[in-house]
Design an enzyme around this catalytic site. Structure first.
Site, PDB file in Angstrom:
ATOM      1  N   ARG A  16      -2.610   7.099   7.541  1.00 52.51           N
ATOM      2  CA  ARG A  16      -1.877   6.933   6.291  1.00 52.51           C
ATOM      3  C   ARG A  16      -0.900   5.762   6.387  1.00 52.51           C
ATOM      4  O   ARG A  16      -0.640   5.227   7.470  1.00 52.51           O
ATOM      5  CB  ARG A  16      -1.145   8.229   5.906  1.00 52.51           C
ATOM      6  CG  ARG A  16      -0.224   8.754   7.021  1.00 52.51           C
ATOM      7  CD  ARG A  16       1.017   9.390   6.498  1.00 52.51           C
ATOM      8  NE  ARG A  16       1.850   8.452   5.816  1.00 52.51           N
ATOM      9  CZ  ARG A  16       2.666   7.586   6.428  1.00 52.51           C
ATOM     10  NH1 ARG A  16       2.763   7.543   7.732  1.00 52.51           N
ATOM     11  NH2 ARG A  16       3.393   6.750   5.723  1.00 52.51           N
ATOM     12  N   GLY A  17      -0.342   5.384   5.218  1.00 51.25           N
ATOM     13  CA  GLY A  17       0.521   4.198   5.162  1.00 51.25           C
ATOM     14  C   GLY A  17      -0.379   2.999   4.880  1.00 51.25           C
ATOM     15  O   GLY A  17      -1.444   2.851   5.492  1.00 51.25           O
ATOM     16  N   ALA A  18       0.080   2.155   3.940  1.00 55.40           N
ATOM     17  CA  ALA A  18      -0.795   1.078   3.444  1.00 55.40           C
ATOM     18  C   ALA A  18      -1.279   0.128   4.537  1.00 55.40           C
ATOM     19  O   ALA A  18      -2.445  -0.289   4.538  1.00 55.40           O
ATOM     20  CB  ALA A  18      -0.055   0.317   2.349  1.00 55.40           C
ATOM     21  N   ARG A  55      -8.748   6.465  -1.094  1.00 52.36           N
ATOM     22  CA  ARG A  55      -7.456   6.583  -1.784  1.00 52.36           C
ATOM     23  C   ARG A  55      -7.321   5.368  -2.694  1.00 52.36           C
ATOM     24  O   ARG A  55      -7.532   4.242  -2.254  1.00 52.36           O
ATOM     25  CB  ARG A  55      -6.303   6.657  -0.771  1.00 52.36           C
ATOM     26  CG  ARG A  55      -6.344   7.921   0.089  1.00 52.36           C
ATOM     27  CD  ARG A  55      -5.088   8.058   0.932  1.00 52.36           C
ATOM     28  NE  ARG A  55      -3.934   8.501   0.163  1.00 52.36           N
ATOM     29  CZ  ARG A  55      -2.681   8.466   0.621  1.00 52.36           C
ATOM     30  NH1 ARG A  55      -2.429   7.999   1.840  1.00 52.36           N
ATOM     31  NH2 ARG A  55      -1.681   8.887  -0.113  1.00 52.36           N
ATOM     32  N   CYS A 119      10.175   7.630   2.641  1.00 55.07           N
ATOM     33  CA  CYS A 119       8.828   7.766   3.198  1.00 55.07           C
ATOM     34  C   CYS A 119       8.772   7.225   4.621  1.00 55.07           C
ATOM     35  O   CYS A 119       9.786   7.264   5.348  1.00 55.07           O
ATOM     36  CB  CYS A 119       7.807   7.094   2.289  1.00 55.07           C
ATOM     37  SG  CYS A 119       6.089   7.554   2.656  1.00 55.07           S
ATOM     38  N   ASP A 188       2.984   0.023  -1.338  1.00 53.80           N
ATOM     39  CA  ASP A 188       1.533   0.243  -1.328  1.00 53.80           C
ATOM     40  C   ASP A 188       0.852  -0.860  -2.110  1.00 53.80           C
ATOM     41  O   ASP A 188      -0.231  -1.312  -1.742  1.00 53.80           O
ATOM     42  CB  ASP A 188       1.190   1.608  -1.906  1.00 53.80           C
ATOM     43  CG  ASP A 188       1.532   2.695  -0.902  1.00 53.80           C
ATOM     44  OD1 ASP A 188       2.680   3.182  -0.925  1.00 53.80           O
ATOM     45  OD2 ASP A 188       0.675   3.000  -0.056  1.00 53.80           O
ATOM     46  N   ASN A 198       5.017   2.477  -4.783  1.00 51.95           N
ATOM     47  CA  ASN A 198       5.308   3.035  -3.455  1.00 51.95           C
ATOM     48  C   ASN A 198       5.447   4.558  -3.588  1.00 51.95           C
ATOM     49  O   ASN A 198       5.320   5.110  -4.690  1.00 51.95           O
ATOM     50  CB  ASN A 198       6.581   2.396  -2.886  1.00 51.95           C
ATOM     51  CG  ASN A 198       6.790   2.707  -1.425  1.00 51.95           C
ATOM     52  OD1 ASN A 198       5.861   2.587  -0.616  1.00 51.95           O
ATOM     53  ND2 ASN A 198       7.981   3.135  -1.050  1.00 51.95           N
ATOM     54  N   LYS A 224      -0.373  -6.774   0.451  1.00 55.47           N
ATOM     55  CA  LYS A 224      -0.024  -5.639  -0.428  1.00 55.47           C
ATOM     56  C   LYS A 224       0.073  -6.100  -1.889  1.00 55.47           C
ATOM     57  O   LYS A 224       0.407  -5.320  -2.769  1.00 55.47           O
ATOM     58  CB  LYS A 224       1.322  -5.035  -0.007  1.00 55.47           C
ATOM     59  CG  LYS A 224       1.453  -4.713   1.482  1.00 55.47           C
ATOM     60  CD  LYS A 224       1.179  -3.275   1.776  1.00 55.47           C
ATOM     61  CE  LYS A 224       1.269  -2.913   3.241  1.00 55.47           C
ATOM     62  NZ  LYS A 224       2.618  -2.769   3.768  1.00 55.47           N
TER      63      LYS A 224
HETATM   64  C1  RUB Z   1       2.979   5.742   2.376  1.00 58.08           C
HETATM   65  C2  RUB Z   1       3.955   4.882   1.626  1.00 58.08           C
HETATM   66  C3  RUB Z   1       4.559   3.741   2.383  1.00 58.08           C
HETATM   67  C4  RUB Z   1       3.720   2.481   2.126  1.00 58.08           C
HETATM   68  C5  RUB Z   1       4.121   1.341   3.015  1.00 58.08           C
HETATM   69  O1  RUB Z   1       2.328   6.674   1.560  1.00 58.08           O
HETATM   70  O2  RUB Z   1       4.186   5.042   0.455  1.00 58.08           O
HETATM   71  O3  RUB Z   1       5.852   3.483   1.940  1.00 58.08           O
HETATM   72  O4  RUB Z   1       2.337   2.777   2.358  1.00 58.08           O
HETATM   73  O5  RUB Z   1       3.879   1.675   4.370  1.00 58.08           O
HETATM   74  P1  RUB Z   1       1.254   7.692   2.216  1.00 58.08           P
HETATM   75  P2  RUB Z   1       3.558   0.508   5.422  1.00 58.08           P
HETATM   76  O6  RUB Z   1       1.956   8.405   3.331  1.00 58.08           O
HETATM   77  O7  RUB Z   1       0.868   8.588   1.086  1.00 58.08           O
HETATM   78  O8  RUB Z   1       0.087   6.864   2.716  1.00 58.08           O
HETATM   79  O9  RUB Z   1       4.731  -0.427   5.394  1.00 58.08           O
HETATM   80  O10 RUB Z   1       3.409   1.219   6.754  1.00 58.08           O
HETATM   81  O11 RUB Z   1       2.291  -0.150   5.007  1.00 58.08           O
END
Ligand code: RUB
Length: 311
Positions: A16-18, A55, A119, A188, A198, A224
């Protein structure tokens, strides 16, 4: 790993995380390409489309798949080599961009300041950790980020670094906002007009920050930014299962439960977007999409092509 298995890891949020999702998609496509012996284009397109349909919100997934799938070559071997090279390039982009964002963003963190984050964003945490490593005395407020509690990951990561951290519930943001010097969150997706998509709750934090005159900064790699929004597409906000929100007895009630995973923060609430190519105002989103991702308003056909490519 099979493609379906990889897709399930994204869907279930094991990955998870973008940024992580994008990097994982690039390395999954690479791993898959190394095993394909015949019908290379067809099998790769199928794999790409399975990954894309996991997703819907983070454009980093689309940009990663698009980058890797833009391979060329005549023979299967040439195509494979080119795809592998592109996947490696993308993976390196993810890592170097995160570090660069840390260096650029840390300059905006004043010694002695308290930062609020929401988050669990690797880009936002890169800014915070870099500032701390530079010897700045900082403190962090981290929201728990219901319903999936990514805030727990954040506080674990921050306390591992020795950064003084306070965990708060999401609804306590306004209560504490006057103790905060700046907000740093991840992204995101950034749309062509500079809006931020986000984790759900981000826009409420932006609202509280604006009212209290607390600077609101976004840490976002250029992958992004969404070329799709340049062609008029709206960002799809993922709504996840109600079971993430409520216990069994509440789920049984004759009520609706909505569980959007992300929200939209308009650009007027954003002071700065920290990217690997510089700290920019949200108004510059179009230029990032044009210069960095290579899309212009004349590329509609190309984008349609690439969308069709994965159907
Ligand atoms: C994660 C989220 C993070 C962004 C950025 O959502 O909203 O703020 O993805 O993360 P989820 P990064 O947990 O639903 O995937 O900076 O690591 O890309």
């Amino acid at each position: 790993m099979e493609i379906e298995e990889a897709a399930e890891k994204i869907r279930s949020m094991e990955v998870r995380g973008a940024a992580n999702i994008a990097k994982f998609a690039a390395s999954t496509l690479k791993e898959f390409a190394l095993k394909v012996d015949s019908d290379f284009d067809k099998k790769m397109r199928k794999a790409a489309s399975i990954l894309l349909n996991t997703r819907p919100t983070a454009v980093s997934l689309f940009n990663a798949v698009n980058y890797v799938m833009n391979y060329d070559g005549e023979t299967v071997e040439e195509k494979r080599n080119n795809l592998v090279k592109r996947a490696d390039e993308f993976i390196e982009w993810v890592d170097t961009a995160r570090n660069r964002i840390g260096e650029i963003g840390a300059k905006r963190i004043k010694d002695g300041s308290t930062i609020l984050t929401h988050c669990n964003s690797s880009a936002a945490l890169s800014v915070i950790k870099t500032a701390f490593k530079q010897g700045k005395k900082i403190e962090v407020f981290a929201t728990e980020s219901r319903p999936r509690m990514q805030g727990y990951l954040t506080v674990k990561e921050l306390s591992k670094e020795g950064i003084p951290t306070t965990l708060i519930v999401d609804s306590a943001v306004r209560y504490f906002i006057n103790e905060v010097d700046c907000v740093v969150v991840g992204a995101d997706t950034i749309t062509v007009n500079g809006a931020l998509i986000n984790k759900i709750g981000t826009s409420q934090i932006a609202l509280a920050a604006k009212e209290a005159r607390v600077p609101f900064m976004v840490a976002a790699e250029t992958y992004k930014f969404s070329p799709k929004t340049l062609f008029g597409e709206l960002v799809v906000i993922e709504e996840r299962d109600p079971s993430e929100v409520a216990p069994e007895d509440v789920l049984k009630l004759p009520i609706k439960i909505r569980n959007p995973a992300f929200d939209v923060t308009p650009r007027d609430y954003i002071d700065l977007i920290i990217t690997e190519i510089g700290a920019i105002p949200p108004e510059m989103a179009y230029l990032v999409i044009k210069e960095r991702l290579g899309y212009t308003i004349f590329d509609t056909e190309e984008l349609k092509l690439s969308a069709k490519h994965f159907d």
